[in-house]
Design a protein around this motif. Sequence first.
Motif, PDB file in Angstrom:
ATOM      1  N   HIS A   1      26.134  98.685  46.676  1.00  0.00           N
ATOM      2  CA  HIS A   1      25.291  99.536  47.401  1.00  0.00           C
ATOM      3  C   HIS A   1      26.072  99.952  48.486  1.00  0.00           C
TER       4      HIS A   1
ATOM      5  N   HIS B   1      24.547  99.271  58.610  1.00  0.00           N
ATOM      6  CA  HIS B   1      23.939  99.268  57.491  1.00  0.00           C
ATOM      7  C   HIS B   1      24.267  97.767  56.786  1.00  0.00           C
TER       8      HIS B   1
ATOM      9  N   HIS C   1      22.051  94.949  55.525  1.00  0.00           N
ATOM     10  CA  HIS C   1      21.851  94.449  53.822  1.00  0.00           C
ATOM     11  C   HIS C   1      22.513  92.809  54.049  1.00  0.00           C
TER      12      HIS C   1
END
Length: 444
Positions: free
Chosen positions: A56, A146, A150
Amino acid sequence: MDAREFGGALAWKDRAREALGTSRRRLLELLRPVPPEALSAQHSRLMSPPVWDLAHVANYEEQWLLRALGQPGIRGPETDRIYDAFRNPRPTRGELPLLSVSEALAYAEQVRTRSLRHLDALDVEAAVRGGRLLDRGFVYGMVARHEQQHIETLIAALQLVTTPPIEPLPSRIPAPRPRVARPREVLVPGGPFEMGSDAAWAYDNERPRHVVEVPAFVLDRFPVTNREYLAFMEDGGYRREELWEPAGWEFCRSERLEHPLFWRRKRGEWERRRFAHWERLPPDEPVCHVCWYEADAYARWAGRRLPTEAEWEKAAAWGPNRRARVHPWGDSRPDSRRANLWPIGGHPAPVGTFPEGASAWGIEQLLGDVWEWTSSDFQPYPGFRAFPYPEYSAVFFGTEYKVLRGGSWAVAPDTISNTFRNWDYPIRRQIFAGFRCARTPERA
Ligand SMILES: [Fe+2]
């Protein structure tokens, strides 16, 4: 130009390269010792299989640093669909046809090679004209942060793994400083302060910076510790309905809550689990893995309340000289003398470890250690505009989520500041969240 910002285009390119490089190095360092089977399995309905997060992260970068910037993509819409966090709620991600660990690593590397090549070749003039996405490198900051976010999600997922056993992360927390007795509460005087941020890499939900009038309040100097939380438990905190919000009491009963997540009592001693290892509960560490309802009940038991997020931010960012600081201690970047952020701790640090990280009012450990629940719902600031996509923040605004501030030991230094807003459901306990209490002074 604000001196704290990275001024010219060349400077932001360096900053972007550094942020991307740091986040990738940390991601790989985290995953390297973990057995591949632990990365492929879904360990809880609350968390994705770690390999989903990995691909992702790569797919997000492909979308924003390649395709959104006019570069050809690498994988097709099918990959976008599988790694779309909105289309695929966490409990369903284990059933998707996911890339293997080695495929996901190769994908991430391929995207990174191309996005760095594009960054190197990016025409500085064109970047300036390229609109908000490229304004002072915003989109690079968004992608690097981001990835860092994560990393925390992955750490939370790995904390849930019991087989195969995962070793606790190494701790480099400095020894607590010899303590000069300091009052446990601090009075923050009433008056206006500037809330939010207009910094280059600030998220849409932090914008715009605006003036908020905050009446005088008293805030704990430190987060609530395990020792303090135990006193609430021993006083029947989990059995006294009057301490809980109705929805919280219902949750407490239905889930049979009796203590924070990852705690147990063995032979009369409290222990907590860190990854696969049980250890004696450290009394002076901030309590962690409590949900908003538990924090709220504790505060009521203590005759206090949770701070609003405006109070929290004023306590962290503002001071007598009336200029907002990026971090509680000032504008310099976090370091191991000031805050316990990834990868320093591996767990929260005992209170009193970071006097040099105090805010202008002398309030300590606001950044790092544990996310701090506030009493506030996640709402837009006046003048909010969604950017660059509504799913970043706008779809979460409302009364369902509570705001958390300050970051945890699992948060990377580049992603956290006094203005950063996190949000989650009031029942969430697997996140690295604790709290501190506030109260309204008798005479403001
Ligand atoms: Fe994501």
